[in-house]
Design a protein around this motif. Structure first.
Motif, mmCIF file in Angstrom:
data_model
loop_
_atom_site.group_PDB
_atom_site.id
_atom_site.type_symbol
_atom_site.label_atom_id
_atom_site.label_comp_id
_atom_site.label_asym_id
_atom_site.label_seq_id
_atom_site.Cartn_x
_atom_site.Cartn_y
_atom_site.Cartn_z
ATOM 1 N N ILE A 1 56.435 -9.033 -40.963
ATOM 2 C CA ILE A 1 56.785 -9.630 -42.256
ATOM 3 C C ILE A 1 56.351 -11.090 -42.336
ATOM 4 O O ILE A 1 56.342 -11.680 -43.421
ATOM 5 C CB ILE A 1 58.293 -9.520 -42.524
ATOM 6 C CG1 ILE A 1 59.102 -10.201 -41.404
ATOM 7 C CG2 ILE A 1 58.719 -8.061 -42.644
ATOM 8 C CD1 ILE A 1 60.602 -10.198 -41.645
ATOM 9 N N GLU A 2 55.982 -11.680 -41.184
ATOM 10 C CA GLU A 2 55.507 -13.067 -41.219
ATOM 11 C C GLU A 2 54.180 -13.197 -41.968
ATOM 12 O O GLU A 2 53.770 -14.315 -42.321
ATOM 13 C CB GLU A 2 55.361 -13.622 -39.800
ATOM 14 C CG GLU A 2 54.342 -12.915 -38.929
ATOM 15 C CD GLU A 2 54.935 -11.746 -38.172
ATOM 16 O OE1 GLU A 2 54.281 -11.255 -37.234
ATOM 17 O OE2 GLU A 2 56.049 -11.316 -38.529
ATOM 18 N N LEU A 3 53.527 -12.074 -42.237
ATOM 19 C CA LEU A 3 52.272 -12.137 -42.995
ATOM 20 C C LEU A 3 52.493 -12.603 -44.433
ATOM 21 O O LEU A 3 51.551 -13.044 -45.099
ATOM 22 C CB LEU A 3 51.597 -10.758 -42.993
ATOM 23 C CG LEU A 3 51.112 -10.249 -41.623
ATOM 24 C CD1 LEU A 3 50.498 -8.861 -41.761
ATOM 25 C CD2 LEU A 3 50.098 -11.221 -41.018
ATOM 26 N N PHE A 4 53.738 -12.497 -44.901
ATOM 27 C CA PHE A 4 54.035 -12.980 -46.252
ATOM 28 C C PHE A 4 53.848 -14.485 -46.372
ATOM 29 O O PHE A 4 53.781 -15.018 -47.484
ATOM 30 C CB PHE A 4 55.468 -12.594 -46.649
ATOM 31 C CG PHE A 4 55.627 -11.140 -46.981
ATOM 32 C CD1 PHE A 4 55.134 -10.625 -48.174
ATOM 33 C CD2 PHE A 4 56.264 -10.286 -46.097
ATOM 34 C CE1 PHE A 4 55.280 -9.284 -48.474
ATOM 35 C CE2 PHE A 4 56.416 -8.946 -46.397
ATOM 36 C CZ PHE A 4 55.922 -8.435 -47.592
ATOM 37 N N LEU B 1 51.266 -15.990 -45.859
ATOM 38 C CA LEU B 1 49.933 -16.227 -46.415
ATOM 39 C C LEU B 1 49.975 -16.453 -47.920
ATOM 40 O O LEU B 1 49.019 -16.999 -48.495
ATOM 41 C CB LEU B 1 49.019 -15.035 -46.088
ATOM 42 C CG LEU B 1 48.788 -14.747 -44.592
ATOM 43 C CD1 LEU B 1 47.960 -13.490 -44.415
ATOM 44 C CD2 LEU B 1 48.107 -15.931 -43.912
ATOM 45 N N PHE B 2 51.064 -16.012 -48.546
ATOM 46 C CA PHE B 2 51.182 -16.182 -49.994
ATOM 47 C C PHE B 2 51.805 -17.525 -50.366
ATOM 48 O O PHE B 2 52.000 -17.808 -51.548
ATOM 49 C CB PHE B 2 52.019 -15.043 -50.586
ATOM 50 C CG PHE B 2 51.396 -13.680 -50.393
ATOM 51 C CD1 PHE B 2 50.357 -13.253 -51.214
ATOM 52 C CD2 PHE B 2 51.841 -12.843 -49.382
ATOM 53 C CE1 PHE B 2 49.788 -12.006 -51.025
ATOM 54 C CE2 PHE B 2 51.271 -11.598 -49.186
ATOM 55 C CZ PHE B 2 50.239 -11.169 -50.015
ATOM 56 N N THR B 3 52.183 -18.317 -49.359
ATOM 57 C CA THR B 3 52.741 -19.640 -49.639
ATOM 58 C C THR B 3 51.655 -20.698 -49.522
ATOM 59 O O THR B 3 50.645 -20.503 -48.825
ATOM 60 C CB THR B 3 53.882 -19.965 -48.660
ATOM 61 O OG1 THR B 3 53.351 -19.988 -47.326
ATOM 62 C CG2 THR B 3 54.984 -18.926 -48.757
ATOM 63 N N THR B 4 51.870 -21.807 -50.186
ATOM 64 C CA THR B 4 50.888 -22.910 -50.158
ATOM 65 C C THR B 4 51.388 -24.103 -49.355
ATOM 66 O O THR B 4 50.592 -24.843 -48.787
ATOM 67 C CB THR B 4 50.568 -23.365 -51.592
ATOM 68 O OG1 THR B 4 51.797 -23.702 -52.256
ATOM 69 C CG2 THR B 4 49.866 -22.257 -52.366
ATOM 70 N N PHE C 1 56.014 -23.095 -41.157
ATOM 71 C CA PHE C 1 57.468 -22.968 -41.148
ATOM 72 C C PHE C 1 57.891 -21.584 -41.621
ATOM 73 O O PHE C 1 58.759 -20.940 -41.016
ATOM 74 C CB PHE C 1 58.090 -24.045 -42.043
ATOM 75 C CG PHE C 1 59.545 -23.814 -42.323
ATOM 76 C CD1 PHE C 1 60.504 -24.091 -41.367
ATOM 77 C CD2 PHE C 1 59.956 -23.277 -43.544
ATOM 78 C CE1 PHE C 1 61.847 -23.854 -41.624
ATOM 79 C CE2 PHE C 1 61.293 -23.040 -43.796
ATOM 80 C CZ PHE C 1 62.244 -23.337 -42.833
ATOM 81 N N TRP C 2 57.293 -21.123 -42.707
ATOM 82 C CA TRP C 2 57.652 -19.804 -43.218
ATOM 83 C C TRP C 2 57.220 -18.700 -42.259
ATOM 84 O O TRP C 2 57.901 -17.679 -42.122
ATOM 85 C CB TRP C 2 57.033 -19.577 -44.590
ATOM 86 C CG TRP C 2 57.688 -20.381 -45.660
ATOM 87 C CD1 TRP C 2 57.203 -21.484 -46.294
ATOM 88 C CD2 TRP C 2 59.000 -20.156 -46.186
ATOM 89 N NE1 TRP C 2 58.102 -21.973 -47.193
ATOM 90 C CE2 TRP C 2 59.233 -21.174 -47.149
ATOM 91 C CE3 TRP C 2 59.998 -19.233 -45.946
ATOM 92 C CZ2 TRP C 2 60.412 -21.260 -47.873
ATOM 93 C CZ3 TRP C 2 61.171 -19.310 -46.665
ATOM 94 C CH2 TRP C 2 61.375 -20.311 -47.614
#
Length: 567
Positions: A338-341, A343-346, A351-352
């Protein structure tokens, strides 16, 4: 003055909490501790007498099975203090389902089964163990309570299977008889046992029961089958598919324990101390994910032993069983990327990534499950197991608290008021460990101390919580010490009583010394008993096998008479 009083009261409260929790923790598994002590005595006896390894394994597995069934508490030990009528009612409730299907008891008055249930004892047998051997002198009647037994004739052929409600043993109205058949547990079997003489005394006023047994005796059959004792033939399902991995691969599942430990250390460190991509941490975590995925896939497609001791190889049943386990879902969630999500943050992508990667901590439950099962083993080095459990738990707790302490002071980046800046620490992880150790050991704050309100709250909560945690660790240590010293202290007490008794009886000093010397030598050689107490609780077949292996060679050496008899 007020400060002094508060400090004194605090220390008294601290001591009281530690004593209460540690003593409670030490006494939680007291019954298991005593059973393990008796088991160690039995194992020491078998090694001293050079019992064959196969026989030793058979005895150890039997008593481990007994512990899982009874936890060292027999029904008669619980109910013997009840008044007679209540004891009959309770015991009948326990065994009524079995007694109601015994052919010889068909139509008999309930008063008979009430009296019978009160006099029954229960014995447990593992699959493949012999309950009665050919030519044994049998003085008891057995009733199959759970499982299935095979009746083997004198020539080695199997006559039939006996299921729940069937009777075998000395069903003749005589104190003891030579049994001409062999009864073997086809599955894990629970049997209800009663001396033949006691049974016939109870059946004196019930001619129908005596008639049924007499019929079987006249036919020279040493058993009373249940009405529907036909061999159960298992049919394969139409879409039957066999498991991919055999049952002996189950040992691989132990890899989950070190993986859970390393993953917990790595994940917490990554979340708290890393703000950029570190290749070795990434690839180490990837390797651990790959191994846990492989172990999880194997367990999802691996044979297992059911409650009857049979191997289940139907893939549908195996997967259905796995899907009923909570840990399966926790493991499945722990390998989801789920850490692949992130990639959708800028912003703050690392950290995410680290935050979403915390799902790997779900594997930590394997440590608890492993040591919980290990503690229930009888033939285990309890000192080594306890030490391993305490070291792994303490180091993991220390690591998690250190990561949390650093995270509170330097979330995203270190604020000017945080402990990290004020302490001017160059190695953040080492300084965090140093502070948590000083906090846990209650040595007070030194050069590193909380500065912000969040840090003060963290230290306050941790200080209070550590009182209970330290008490639990002390309870474990106390449990280990009691485990190894209980029998010795009990023997020392008996020695003191014997010494005082001999002195009060005005026995001569040389004779007292001789008696005490013999008792000390008995302890050094055989832990105070010539034979283990647990051996008396073993089934007749296992008891005979151990005793023949221990003392049979002495009889063989005694002369040709015994040699011919035993051969």
């Amino acid at each position: 003055m007020y400060t002094v009083m508060v400090i004194i009261l605090g220390y008294l409260m601290f001591t009281y909490i530690i004593v209460v929790i540690s003593s409670g923790k030490a006494n939680v598994n007291r019954n298991l501790m005593l059973y393990q002590e008796r088991m160690r005595h039995l194992v020491a006896f078998m090694k001293l007498e050079r019992i064959p390894g196969v026989t030793q394994d058979k005895a150890i597995k039997h008593f481990e099975h007994m512990w899982l069934k009874t936890h060292g508490i027999e029904a008669h030990d619980i109910f013997h203090k009840f008044h007679h009528a209540l004891r009959q009612d309770v015991m009948l409730q326990l065994y009524e389902n079995t007694l109601s299907v015994v052919p010889a008891f068909s139509g008999v008055e309930k008063g008979f089964t009430r009296q019978l249930a009160t006099n029954l004892q229960i014995l447990y047998f593992l699959k493949g163990n012999k309950i009665v051997k050919k030519n044994n002198i049998v003085s008891h009647i057995y009733i199959v309570h759970r499982g299935v037994v095979d009746v083997i004739g004198p020539d080695g052929t199997r006559f039939c299977k006996l299921q729940k409600g069937s009777m075998f043993g000395n069903i003749d109205n005589s104190p003891a008889n030579r049994y001409m058949m062999t009864i073997v547990a086809a599955k894990h079997v629970d049997t209800l046992v009663i001396p033949t003489t006691t049974f016939y005394e109870l059946a004196r006023g019930y001619p129908s029961v005596r008639k049924e047994l007499k019929t079987c005796v006249l036919r020279n059959v040493g058993y009373v089958p249940r009405f529907a004792d036909e061999e159960v033939r298992t049919t394969r399902k139409k879409f039957y598919k066999r498991a991919l991995f055999p049952v002996n691969y189950q040992k691989i599942s132990v890899l989950k324990v070190p993986i859970a430990y390393l993953t917990s250390l790595l994940t917490c460190y990554q979340f708290s101390f890393t703000s950029e991509f570190i290749p070795w941490i990434f690839f180490a975590g990837l390797a651990l994910d790959g191994v846990i995925f492989g172990v999880l896939f194997m367990s999802y497609n691996m044979e297992y032993y059911d409650d009857s001791g049979d191997i289940v190889d139907d893939i549908t049943l195996i997967r259905s069983r796995e899907l009923q386990e909570l840990q399966f879902y926790l493991d499945a969630l722990s390998i989801l990327p789920i850490e692949l999500f992130c990639l959708f943050t800028t912003n703050n992508r690392m950290f995410w990534h680290n935050l979403l990667h915390l799902n790997r901590l779900l594997r930590a439950r394997h440590l608890y499950l492993f040591f919980t099962k290990k503690y229930e083993k009888l033939n285990v080095n309890m000192l080594a197991t306890k030490l391993t459990s305490m070291i792994s738990s303490f180091t993991l707790l220390l690591h998690v608290l250190a990561c949390s302490w650093y995270l509170i002071g330097c979330h995203m980046e270190c604020s000017p008021e945080s402990w990290m800046i004020k302490a001017n620490c160059q190695h953040s992880y080492i300084c965090s460990i140093y502070f948590i150790v000083s906090l846990i050991t209650t040595t007070g704050f030194g050069d590193i101390r909380p500065a912000t309100i969040n840090e003060i709250i963290f230290c306050s909560i941790t200080s209070v919580a550590m009182v209970a945690i330290v008490a639990m660790f002390m309870g474990d240590v106390s449990n280990v010490v009691q485990n190894y010293s209980y029998t010795l202290s009990k023997y020392d007490t008996a020695m003191s009583i014997m010494r005082d008794y001999l002195k009060d009886g005005q026995i001569s000093y040389p004779l007292i010394e001789k008696a005490l010397g013999y008792a000390k030598n008995l302890w050094l050689r055989e832990r105070g008993s010539s034979q283990p107490a647990l051996l008396a609780e073993a089934p007749t077949s296992i008891n005979e096998e151990i005793m023949v292996a221990a003392y049979g060679r002495h009889l063989f050496e005694a002369g040709p008479f015994f040699e011919q008899k035993f051969n």
